[in-house]
Design a protein around this motif. Structure first.
Motif, PDB file in Angstrom:
ATOM      1  N   ILE A   1     -12.997-127.593  80.265  1.00  0.00           N
ATOM      2  CA  ILE A   1     -14.240-126.991  80.750  1.00  0.00           C
ATOM      3  C   ILE A   1     -14.758-126.036  79.672  1.00  0.00           C
ATOM      4  N   PRO A   2     -16.029-126.155  79.264  1.00  0.00           N
ATOM      5  CA  PRO A   2     -16.521-125.330  78.160  1.00  0.00           C
ATOM      6  C   PRO A   2     -16.818-123.882  78.514  1.00  0.00           C
ATOM      7  N   VAL A   3     -16.779-123.533  79.804  1.00  0.00           N
ATOM      8  CA  VAL A   3     -17.040-122.142  80.203  1.00  0.00           C
ATOM      9  C   VAL A   3     -15.867-121.652  81.050  1.00  0.00           C
ATOM     10  N   PRO A   4     -15.504-120.374  80.954  1.00  0.00           N
ATOM     11  CA  PRO A   4     -14.304-119.889  81.646  1.00  0.00           C
ATOM     12  C   PRO A   4     -14.528-119.382  83.061  1.00  0.00           C
ATOM     13  N   VAL A   5     -15.781-119.208  83.476  1.00  0.00           N
ATOM     14  CA  VAL A   5     -16.046-118.543  84.750  1.00  0.00           C
ATOM     15  C   VAL A   5     -17.187-119.242  85.480  1.00  0.00           C
ATOM     16  N   ARG A   6     -17.120-119.245  86.801  1.00  0.00           N
ATOM     17  CA  ARG A   6     -18.179-119.826  87.623  1.00  0.00           C
ATOM     18  C   ARG A   6     -19.133-118.748  88.115  1.00  0.00           C
ATOM     19  N   TYR A   7     -20.315-119.188  88.494  1.00  0.00           N
ATOM     20  CA  TYR A   7     -21.373-118.247  88.852  1.00  0.00           C
ATOM     21  C   TYR A   7     -20.969-117.279  89.955  1.00  0.00           C
ATOM     22  N   GLY A   8     -20.398-117.775  91.051  1.00  0.00           N
ATOM     23  CA  GLY A   8     -20.070-116.916  92.189  1.00  0.00           C
ATOM     24  C   GLY A   8     -19.095-115.822  91.830  1.00  0.00           C
ATOM     25  N   GLU A   9     -18.025-116.166  91.117  1.00  0.00           N
ATOM     26  CA  GLU A   9     -17.034-115.168  90.737  1.00  0.00           C
ATOM     27  C   GLU A   9     -17.582-114.219  89.675  1.00  0.00           C
ATOM     28  N   PHE A  10     -18.400-114.761  88.779  1.00  0.00           N
ATOM     29  CA  PHE A  10     -19.013-113.911  87.757  1.00  0.00           C
ATOM     30  C   PHE A  10     -19.912-112.866  88.395  1.00  0.00           C
ATOM     31  N   LEU A  11     -20.727-113.272  89.354  1.00  0.00           N
ATOM     32  CA  LEU A  11     -21.683-112.357  89.971  1.00  0.00           C
ATOM     33  C   LEU A  11     -20.972-111.222  90.693  1.00  0.00           C
ATOM     34  N   SER A  12     -20.014-111.551  91.521  1.00  0.00           N
ATOM     35  CA  SER A  12     -19.332-110.507  92.291  1.00  0.00           C
ATOM     36  C   SER A  12     -18.535-109.575  91.389  1.00  0.00           C
ATOM     37  N   ASP A  13     -17.889-110.119  90.366  1.00  0.00           N
ATOM     38  CA  ASP A  13     -17.084-109.273  89.476  1.00  0.00           C
ATOM     39  C   ASP A  13     -17.961-108.406  88.580  1.00  0.00           C
ATOM     40  N   THR A  14     -19.090-108.936  88.140  1.00  0.00           N
ATOM     41  CA  THR A  14     -19.998-108.135  87.316  1.00  0.00           C
ATOM     42  C   THR A  14     -20.585-106.985  88.129  1.00  0.00           C
ATOM     43  N   GLN A  15     -20.876-107.232  89.384  1.00  0.00           N
ATOM     44  CA  GLN A  15     -21.374-106.159  90.250  1.00  0.00           C
ATOM     45  C   GLN A  15     -20.335-105.055  90.394  1.00  0.00           C
ATOM     46  N   ARG A  16     -19.086-105.427  90.471  1.00  0.00           N
ATOM     47  CA  ARG A  16     -18.017-104.441  90.642  1.00  0.00           C
ATOM     48  C   ARG A  16     -17.822-103.611  89.378  1.00  0.00           C
ATOM     49  N   ILE A  17     -17.790-104.261  88.232  1.00  0.00           N
ATOM     50  CA  ILE A  17     -17.513-103.534  86.995  1.00  0.00           C
ATOM     51  C   ILE A  17     -18.714-102.697  86.559  1.00  0.00           C
ATOM     52  N   GLY A  18     -19.907-103.075  87.026  1.00  0.00           N
ATOM     53  CA  GLY A  18     -21.099-102.321  86.652  1.00  0.00           C
ATOM     54  C   GLY A  18     -21.566-101.342  87.710  1.00  0.00           C
ATOM     55  N   GLN A  19     -20.805-101.174  88.778  1.00  0.00           N
ATOM     56  CA  GLN A  19     -21.234-100.326  89.884  1.00  0.00           C
ATOM     57  C   GLN A  19     -21.443 -98.878  89.437  1.00  0.00           C
ATOM     58  N   GLY A  20     -22.646 -98.379  89.704  1.00  0.00           N
ATOM     59  CA  GLY A  20     -22.966 -96.995  89.378  1.00  0.00           C
ATOM     60  C   GLY A  20     -23.236 -96.737  87.916  1.00  0.00           C
ATOM     61  N   VAL A  21     -23.318 -97.776  87.093  1.00  0.00           N
ATOM     62  CA  VAL A  21     -23.509 -97.607  85.647  1.00  0.00           C
ATOM     63  C   VAL A  21     -24.952 -97.887  85.256  1.00  0.00           C
ATOM     64  N   VAL A  22     -25.604 -96.894  84.682  1.00  0.00           N
ATOM     65  CA  VAL A  22     -26.913 -97.049  84.058  1.00  0.00           C
ATOM     66  C   VAL A  22     -26.814 -96.356  82.711  1.00  0.00           C
ATOM     67  N   VAL A  23     -26.873 -97.123  81.639  1.00  0.00           N
ATOM     68  CA  VAL A  23     -26.676 -96.561  80.300  1.00  0.00           C
ATOM     69  C   VAL A  23     -27.654 -95.432  80.034  1.00  0.00           C
ATOM     70  N   ASN A  24     -27.119 -94.340  79.505  1.00  0.00           N
ATOM     71  CA  ASN A  24     -27.876 -93.133  79.156  1.00  0.00           C
ATOM     72  C   ASN A  24     -28.329 -92.326  80.373  1.00  0.00           C
ATOM     73  N   VAL A  25     -27.777 -92.631  81.532  1.00  0.00           N
ATOM     74  CA  VAL A  25     -28.080 -91.861  82.742  1.00  0.00           C
ATOM     75  C   VAL A  25     -26.787 -91.259  83.269  1.00  0.00           C
ATOM     76  N   GLY A  26     -26.748 -89.926  83.325  1.00  0.00           N
ATOM     77  CA  GLY A  26     -25.564 -89.236  83.821  1.00  0.00           C
ATOM     78  C   GLY A  26     -24.345 -89.495  82.955  1.00  0.00           C
ATOM     79  N   ASP A  27     -23.169 -89.354  83.536  1.00  0.00           N
ATOM     80  CA  ASP A  27     -21.927 -89.578  82.801  1.00  0.00           C
ATOM     81  C   ASP A  27     -21.542 -91.053  82.906  1.00  0.00           C
ATOM     82  N   TRP A  28     -22.440 -91.908  82.396  1.00  0.00           N
ATOM     83  CA  TRP A  28     -22.279 -93.346  82.558  1.00  0.00           C
ATOM     84  C   TRP A  28     -21.052 -93.884  81.836  1.00  0.00           C
ATOM     85  N   GLN A  29     -20.670 -93.273  80.721  1.00  0.00           N
ATOM     86  CA  GLN A  29     -19.526 -93.778  79.960  1.00  0.00           C
ATOM     87  C   GLN A  29     -18.221 -93.605  80.730  1.00  0.00           C
ATOM     88  N   THR A  30     -18.072 -92.449  81.396  1.00  0.00           N
ATOM     89  CA  THR A  30     -16.880 -92.228  82.206  1.00  0.00           C
ATOM     90  C   THR A  30     -16.841 -93.183  83.383  1.00  0.00           C
TER      91      THR A  30
END
Length: 252
Positions: free
Chosen positions: A72-101
């Motif tokens: 398979i040429p891609v490692p991830v499927r859409y459904g799992e990618f979407l839910s996991d990306t939402q989790r890892i990006g939760q509350g993150v807006v670059v250059n807003v607040g303590d986004w790096q932490t």
């Protein structure tokens, strides 16, 4: 513009960012050629942004390192990618607040949870030695580490001869997933995949894909590689944002 934030960053736009990107297009006035080029560049900018590179693209690389499914040429499927990306990006807006932490905390929590998943534990049993575990992850990544990189990863487990330590497993997963060579060699592949995930909200093999396989994905990957990653000359982004399938998402 609003939809690009939702499709690529999984959040509503912040005002300053929305105004900046909107102005990139409206400043063209009535110059249609300028508008076309700016629309392409702005669309691509969401994939290339720090926020996506450190959230969605990191999720992509973790699946690559963790599983790298054969044939398979891609490692991830859409459904799992979407839910996991939402989790890892939760509350993150670059250059807003303590986004790096916030981002770092999210990465640690996600990696810790990822290595506990049944699929991961089955593919990487804790009976393996640290060297075997590290070598398997690098093999999945398709990267040959330097001696220092390999030793550093193995040393995360200390002096033990197994890989029971879940914290060390999570740290090593991140070490390999954040490898600079991996980031570079998977960039075009992930870029093409995000055309399907971001604009069409589906896997490359899902209907209405004519052949229900990766022929379309492979076509665009080959074309992007042919133009050395130049998405404008490859006309890839343009093809997706003017496609009937994309436009039908917003009306008849």
């Amino acid at each position: 513009m609003f939809q690009h934030y939702v499709d690529f960053l999984n959040r509503e736009p912040d005002i300053s960012g929305f105004d900046f990107w909107t102005n990139q297009i409206t400043s063209c006035g009535s110059d249609t050629q300028c508008v076309e080029i700016r629309r392409i560049n702005v669309s691509a900018a969401f994939f290339l942004s720090i926020e996506f590179q450190e959230t969605g693209y990191l999720v992509y690389r973790m699946y690559k390192v963790g599983f790298n499914p054969p044939g398979i040429p891609v490692p991830v499927r859409y459904g799992e990618f979407l839910s996991d990306t939402q989790r890892i990006g939760q509350g993150v807006v670059v250059n807003v607040g303590d986004w790096q932490t916030q981002l770092e905390n999210n990465k640690r929590a996600f990696a810790a949870e990822f290595v506990l998943r049944l699929r991961f534990t089955q593919d990487h049993p804790t009976s393996r030695t640290p060297a075997q575990f590290v070598d398997k992850l690098y093999a999945n990544a398709g990267v040959t580490p330097t001696a220092m990189e390999r030793t550093s990863a193995i040393n995360e487990f200390g002096s033990v001869t197994n890989t029971v330590d879940q914290g060390a497993r999570a740290r090593v997963l991140r070490l390999v997933a954040e490898n600079s060579t991996l980031k570079q060699q998977e960039l075009n592949k992930a870029f093409v995949l995000m055309q399907y995930f971001g604009y069409l909200r589906r896997n490359p093999f899902d209907p209405p894909e004519p052949t229900l396989d990766f022929q379309g994905y492979n076509f665009w990957l080959n074309k992007l590689n042919q133009f050395n990653g130049n998405f404008v000359n490859a006309e890839m982004v343009k093809a997706f944002i003017i496609s009937g399938e994309y436009r039908q998402r917003f009306g008849p």
